[in-house]
Design a protein around this motif. Sequence first.
Motif, PDB file in Angstrom:
ATOM      1  N   ALA A   5      53.463 -72.729  24.260  1.00 36.69           N
ATOM      2  CA  ALA A   5      52.700 -71.756  25.045  1.00 36.69           C
ATOM      3  C   ALA A   5      51.613 -72.505  25.799  1.00 36.69           C
ATOM      4  N   ASN A   6      51.094 -71.890  26.847  1.00 36.13           N
ATOM      5  CA  ASN A   6      49.976 -72.539  27.531  1.00 36.13           C
ATOM      6  C   ASN A   6      48.680 -72.238  26.770  1.00 36.13           C
TER       7      ASN A   6
ATOM      8  N   LEU B 251      48.514 -77.429  26.003  1.00 32.23           N
ATOM      9  CA  LEU B 251      49.601 -76.628  25.436  1.00 32.23           C
ATOM     10  C   LEU B 251      49.305 -76.257  23.987  1.00 32.23           C
TER      11      LEU B 251
ATOM     12  N   LEU C 236      55.034 -79.209  33.309  1.00 29.94           N
ATOM     13  CA  LEU C 236      53.902 -78.865  32.441  1.00 29.94           C
ATOM     14  C   LEU C 236      52.768 -79.893  32.516  1.00 29.94           C
TER      15      LEU C 236
ATOM     16  N   ILE D 244      55.778 -70.298  27.105  1.00 28.35           N
ATOM     17  CA  ILE D 244      56.458 -71.016  28.183  1.00 28.35           C
ATOM     18  C   ILE D 244      57.903 -71.295  27.802  1.00 28.35           C
ATOM     19  N   GLU D 245      58.105 -71.682  26.577  1.00 23.10           N
ATOM     20  CA  GLU D 245      59.428 -72.109  26.164  1.00 23.10           C
ATOM     21  C   GLU D 245      59.580 -71.920  24.665  1.00 23.10           C
TER      22      GLU D 245
ATOM     23  N   GLN E  26      48.590 -79.411  32.059  1.00 25.28           N
ATOM     24  CA  GLN E  26      48.315 -78.235  31.231  1.00 25.28           C
ATOM     25  C   GLN E  26      48.064 -78.636  29.784  1.00 25.28           C
TER      26      GLN E  26
END
Length: 158
Positions: free
Chosen positions: A16-17, A128, A123, A23-24, A126
């Motif tokens: 996730a951010n 994470l 990414l 996100i994935e 960012q």
Amino acid sequence: MKVQKDTIATVHIKVANDKGMLIEASKEPVALLIGHDNTMPAIESALMDQEAGFAANLNLDVEQAFGPRDESLVRPIAKKDFPPGVKVGGQLEMREGDSGEFKLYHVAKIKGDTVILDGNHPLAGQALRISLKLVSVRAAVAEEIAHGHAHGEHGHHH
Ligand SMILES: [Zn+2]
């Protein structure tokens, strides 16, 4: 069995951010050969010495994740030099200079006759949040160590 160098750790990974937006998330767990750069060092060190059932949430800063963005990897290319059907989000490999290595770029933007390519990881730049769940641990076989990745279920098939 504990996660060590040359073990195969099978892990569910969610990314996730830093605002917590997913996100994935892997549907299937992924099999990582530990000690062979199969994943980010911060993930490996969290898994090290743990056993199946271990779970963790990691907050990775930009450096621990995919690093800062490098704006020199953003390249405008004339649209006519592209194969037809170029779309934002598409990817292509381009050579760095005349004899350089192929590098993966993705299409960031199309502005009129210009396509903006971006060679940064999507990414990059960012922070994470990663959540990990260790499903199983086993010793790697010699062939996996030679190849540098896991084989079999959740690993490479070839
Ligand atoms: Zn292999």
